[in-house]
Motif scaffolding. Structure first.
Motif, short mmCIF file in Angstrom:
data_model
loop_
_atom_site.label_atom_id
_atom_site.label_comp_id
_atom_site.label_asym_id
_atom_site.label_seq_id
_atom_site.Cartn_x
_atom_site.Cartn_y
_atom_site.Cartn_z
N SER A 1 0.82 -1.22 0.00
CA SER A 1 0.00 0.00 0.00
C SER A 1 0.86 1.27 0.00
O SER A 1 0.37 2.36 -0.28
N TRP A 22 3.22 -0.06 -4.49
CA TRP A 22 2.57 -0.71 -5.63
C TRP A 22 1.17 -0.17 -5.86
O TRP A 22 0.83 0.21 -6.98
N PHE A 23 0.38 -0.13 -4.80
CA PHE A 23 -1.02 0.25 -4.96
C PHE A 23 -1.21 1.69 -5.45
O PHE A 23 -1.91 1.91 -6.44
N ARG A 44 -0.08 1.80 -9.19
CA ARG A 44 -0.97 1.12 -10.14
C ARG A 44 -2.33 1.80 -10.22
O ARG A 44 -2.94 1.85 -11.28
N SER A 45 -2.81 2.34 -9.12
CA SER A 45 -4.13 2.99 -9.19
C SER A 45 -4.00 4.28 -10.00
O SER A 45 -4.92 4.68 -10.71
#
Ligand code: HEM
Ligand code: SF4
Ligand code: FES
Lengths: 253, 222
Positions: B125, B128-129, B132-133
């Motif tokens: 979180s 990566w998150f 990518r979001s």
């Protein structure tokens, strides 16, 4: 070694039968010779209990010379007691000193239910052997012992694995109650020899399947089994069984 | 024997752990190599190029799906094994065996794995998150991950958490690396010795290099 006498306190697991809840009982034992075996020390206590009209401590034993694998006792947190590569019957009282307290428990594993006191039911091992721990032989006259050549290295490894006496200490020591050291010893013993080759694949598959059915856990390779095995069976056998099983499973129909 | 029978047997379940574990070890090599670009002393240019390739090229993005699948399989099978194995001894011992004959970390793979999992939730979180979001989970525009690291690792507690995650990984691998090859069936003593030594080296060096990343940002070395 110098001979001496000692007084001890035993904390022993007592359980009337499989359904009884069970619990620890403390017993003082007096005038124990350092030259006695551990089981003789319990014999002395049992004689006394019988004299007092009490129920003697039930425990498994047969050969009392380290070859039958019956004497299952978990002594002070270690199967077969404090000595390396040793069975309970070959443990001697010179391992202890005056005033010691010794805690004795049965093997603990769902697959080895307690029958009474320190005796557990290890017939699960027999059923694993029945599932594949055998070889096919022709009937008729016995073949000459040296008719079939066997490589020295393999003969030695097979012999080392064959030393397993099926005592169950490996299961008792394993955090997962896994029987993989036992099964791997039996599979290795036969897989390494030409005599074992006809059933080589089905043996690995069937013995592992029976082991799982009996309720033993999976192996985490911690090595606790090897450390307590009275016959020094190496966990390398487990790796060999893993390969035997996986290859047999991959090529099976 | 059917595939389903093979992989639900006790040895088959361990094969799943071993294969996914080795897959994750291979991923760690890629991950640590790419991230080491932060030490190129170029203000993150080389690192961002690498990160951009991993985030915008279809091939690593497909491999990424495989990585998550493998990780998930490892976690689920790991927890299931842990619980099943624990249930095999309904009544325990009064005197525990403890470390007589086995190392504490070999008996604590489930706990060490859980610690890694907690770390991974935070880690994913953190980087990566959000990235990518920002990309709409497809191949959209990425955020500057080097700057993101720069900001994230100013917090002392984050740095400590990352170090703790790396230490858990080190213990997990110290047992897991060689265990994975035993599970695969390597019984040759010569190769086991080699794998053992490699495993010890890997388990110490890789988590150490990972741990030095947040430390480098916090200390202002990069
Ligand atoms: C995310 C959380 C993770 C959990 C919950 C977890 C859990 C476990 C558990 C419980 C085992 C032992 C299974 C057993 O022997 O009975 C295990 C083994 C292993 N794990 Fe993990 N793990 C995690 C992450 C990782 C990571 C990130 C790696 C590698 C980079 C890894 C590599 C391994 C390896 C190589 C083994 C040994 C397999 C074997 O013994 O055959 N694990 N894991
Ligand atoms: S492998 Fe060793 S500990 Fe296990 S049953 Fe055989 S002799 Fe006993
Ligand atoms: S009584 Fe036979 S091995 Fe101990």
């Amino acid at each position: 070694m110098e001979h001496y006498m000692m007084n001890l306190t035993l904390k022993v697991w007592r359980q009337k039968n499989a359904n009884d809840k069970g619990g620890f009982e403390s017993y003082p034992v007096k005038n124990i010779s350092s030259e006695m075996s551990f089981l003789e020390m319990i014999d002395v206590l049992n004689e006394e209990l019988i004299r007092d009209g009490k129920d003697p401590i039930a425990f498994d034993h047969d050969c009392r010379e380290g070859i039958c694998g019956a004497c299952s006792m978990y002594i002070d947190g270690r199967p077969h007691g404090p000595w390396e590569q040793n069975t309970t019957c070959q443990l001697h009282m010179r391992a202890y000193k005056d005033g010691d307290t010794i805690t004795i428990e049965p093997w603990r594993a769902n697959a080895f239910p307690v029958i009474k006191d320190l005796i557990v039911d290890r017939s699960a091992f027999d059923r694993i052997i029945q599932a594949g721990g055998y070889i096919s032989v022709n009937t008729g006259n016995a073949v000459d012992a040296n008719a079939m050549p066997v490589e020295k290295d393999k003969a030695d490894a097979a012999f080392a694995a064959a030393a397993c006496i099926g005592c169950g200490a490996c299961v008792a020591a394993c955090k997962n109650s896994s029987a993989l050291l036992f099964v791997s010893a039996k599979v290795s013993h036969l897989a390494l020899l030409p005599q074992g080759s006809p059933e080589r694949k089905s043996r690995a598959l069937n013995m592992v399947a029976q082991m799982d059915k009996e309720g033993f856990g999976a192996c985490t390779n911690t090595g606790a089994c090897e450390a307590v095995c009275p016959k020094g069976i190496s966990i390398t056998n487990i790796a060999r069984l893993n390969a035997e099983f996986s290859l047999a499973a991959l090529v099976s129909q | 024997m059917k595939w389903s029978e093979m992989f639900t047997s006790s040895i088959g379940k361990k094969l799943v752990m071993s294969l996914t574990g080795i897959f994750l070890i291979l991923f760690l090599i890629v991950h640590v190599s790419l991230n080491a670009c932060i030490w190129a002393m170029d203000g993150g240019e080389m690192f961002n190029k690498g990160a951009h390739f991993m985030g915008s090229n279809v091939v690593p993005r497909i491999l990424e799906v495989g990585l998550f699948a493998g990780l998930l399989l490892h976690i689920i099978q790991g927890f299931m094994l842990e619980f099943q194995n624990r249930s095999k001894r309904r009544q325990g011992y009064a005197v525990a065996m403890g470390s007589k004959g086995s190392k504490w970390y070999s008996r604590s793979m489930g706990i060490l794995g859980s610690l890694i999992l907690i770390f991974l939730v935070v880690h994913i979180s953190d980087f990566w998150f959000p990235n990518r979001s920002n990309q709409g989970f497809l191949l959209g525009e990425e955020i500057n991950l080097y700057d993101k690291m720069q900001v994230t690792f100013q917090e002392l507690w984050v740095v400590i958490l990352y170090i703790a995650g790396c230490i858990s990984l080190a213990w997990h691998l110290l047992h897991g690396f060689q265990s994975a090859f035993r599970t695969l069936g390597v019984s040759n003593k010569k190769y086991l010795a080699l794998l053992n030594a490699t495993g010890i080296g890997f388990s110490i060096i890789i988590p150490f290099v990972f741990a030095m990343m947040p430390v480098s940002f916090y200390m202002g070395w990069v």
